[in-house]
Motif scaffolding. Structure first.
Motif, mmCIF file in Angstrom:
data_model
loop_
_atom_site.group_PDB
_atom_site.id
_atom_site.type_symbol
_atom_site.label_atom_id
_atom_site.label_comp_id
_atom_site.label_asym_id
_atom_site.label_seq_id
_atom_site.Cartn_x
_atom_site.Cartn_y
_atom_site.Cartn_z
ATOM 1 N N GLU A 96 -0.438 1.566 0.555
ATOM 2 C CA GLU A 96 0.221 2.032 -0.657
ATOM 3 C C GLU A 96 1.571 1.339 -0.835
ATOM 4 N N LEU A 100 2.768 -0.935 -4.058
ATOM 5 C CA LEU A 100 3.984 -0.676 -4.832
ATOM 6 C C LEU A 100 4.835 -1.942 -4.968
ATOM 7 N N ALA A 107 1.048 0.861 -10.264
ATOM 8 C CA ALA A 107 1.145 2.059 -9.431
ATOM 9 C C ALA A 107 1.704 3.228 -10.223
ATOM 10 N N LEU A 111 -0.144 6.754 -11.011
ATOM 11 C CA LEU A 111 0.462 8.058 -10.726
ATOM 12 C C LEU A 111 0.431 8.947 -11.965
ATOM 13 N N SER A 133 9.248 8.833 -9.248
ATOM 14 C CA SER A 133 9.283 7.520 -8.597
ATOM 15 C C SER A 133 10.714 7.045 -8.376
ATOM 16 N N HIS A 141 3.869 8.788 -4.103
ATOM 17 C CA HIS A 141 2.475 8.333 -4.039
ATOM 18 C C HIS A 141 1.783 8.862 -2.779
ATOM 19 N N GLU A 145 -0.904 10.992 -4.479
ATOM 20 C CA GLU A 145 -2.095 10.149 -4.563
ATOM 21 C C GLU A 145 -2.942 10.240 -3.301
#
Length: 245
Positions: A96, A100, A107, A111, A133, A141, A145
């Protein structure tokens, strides 16, 4: 007042926020599993040895050896198992993190799509994704996620010591019952102490985990009784065959 009725007529508590228990899942699972294994395996072991006609010293020796070996085995097994889970979590987080760095806009859209699937309007989902973020994209994330909440991450050492200590505590109960009672009462004492201990453990585990208490207690006691009965039967059979031989 402790409770009020809301707009839909549903009784709701106003005394404070609900206390969720899922954050205990890592150590609770290891502790309950360890204690249950300690009680059942040690009780089954001493009952099997007792049913074979062995002396009191042999029964206690077997029980102590089973306690030590079981505690070490539980600790090692939990550490290896939970370490594998932790490695998988870390691999997902690294993946991840690379995503990013390579495609931050993609990304961010991903999200926002997650929040939309949870019921947010598209505009609000995008705003929430951007805001969160800014305060830590990777952490956001990872949580939303990947579903890896910090409180529920795998902790190998925690699982290992919880298993070892709980196994030892559980194993000590039937062992003490056998060592402290006369020869003619050993089997009965071990069975009674084991079933009571399993009942208390099942109820305690259900309380800590917020699960139905009666069902959990009945499940733990029933399977423990079955394990003891089978082991005692095998011990008696082996003892009979050994005497014949």
């Amino acid at each position: 007042m402790g409770a009020e009725y809301g707009l839909l007529g549903v009784r709701a508590s106003v005394s404070g926020p609900a206390v969720h228990l899922s954050h205990r899942s890592n150590w609770l699972r290891a502790a309950v599993l360890g204690a249950n294994d300690g009680i059942v395996s040690t009780a089954s072991l001493v009952l099997g040895v007792a049913a074979s006609g062995a002396s009191g010293a042999a029964i206690v020796t077997a029980g102590v050896a089973g306690l030590v070996a079981g505690a070490l085995s539980m600790a090692a097994g939990e550490y290896v198992s939970v370490s594998s889970q932790r490695d998988s979590e870390r691999a997902d987080i690294r993946l991840e993190e690379r995503e990013l760095r390579r495609n931050p806009d993609g990304a961010l859209r991903e999200l926002a799509a997650i929040y939309e699937r949870r019921g947010m309007p598209p505009a609000l989902a995008s705003e929430v994704a951007v805001t969160l973020s800014r305060h830590g994209a990777l952490a956001t994330h990872t949580r939303d996620e990947l579903g890896l909440d910090e409180e529920r991450r795998a902790r190998p050492f925690q699982a290992a010591w919880a298993s070892a200590l709980s196994f030892s505590a559980g194993a000590a109960l039937p062992l003490i019952a056998v060592a402290a009672t006369p020869a003619r009462a050993r089997v009965g004492a071990a069975v009674v102490v084991t079933l009571i201990s399993l009942g208390v453990l099942g109820d305690l585990g259900a309380r800590l985990g917020g699960a139905p208490r009666r069902r959990a207690t009945a499940r733990v006691v029933a399977w423990g009784a079955i394990a003891m009965a089978i082991t005692a039967g095998i011990g008696a059979l082996v003892g009979t065959i050994a005497q014949i031989g």
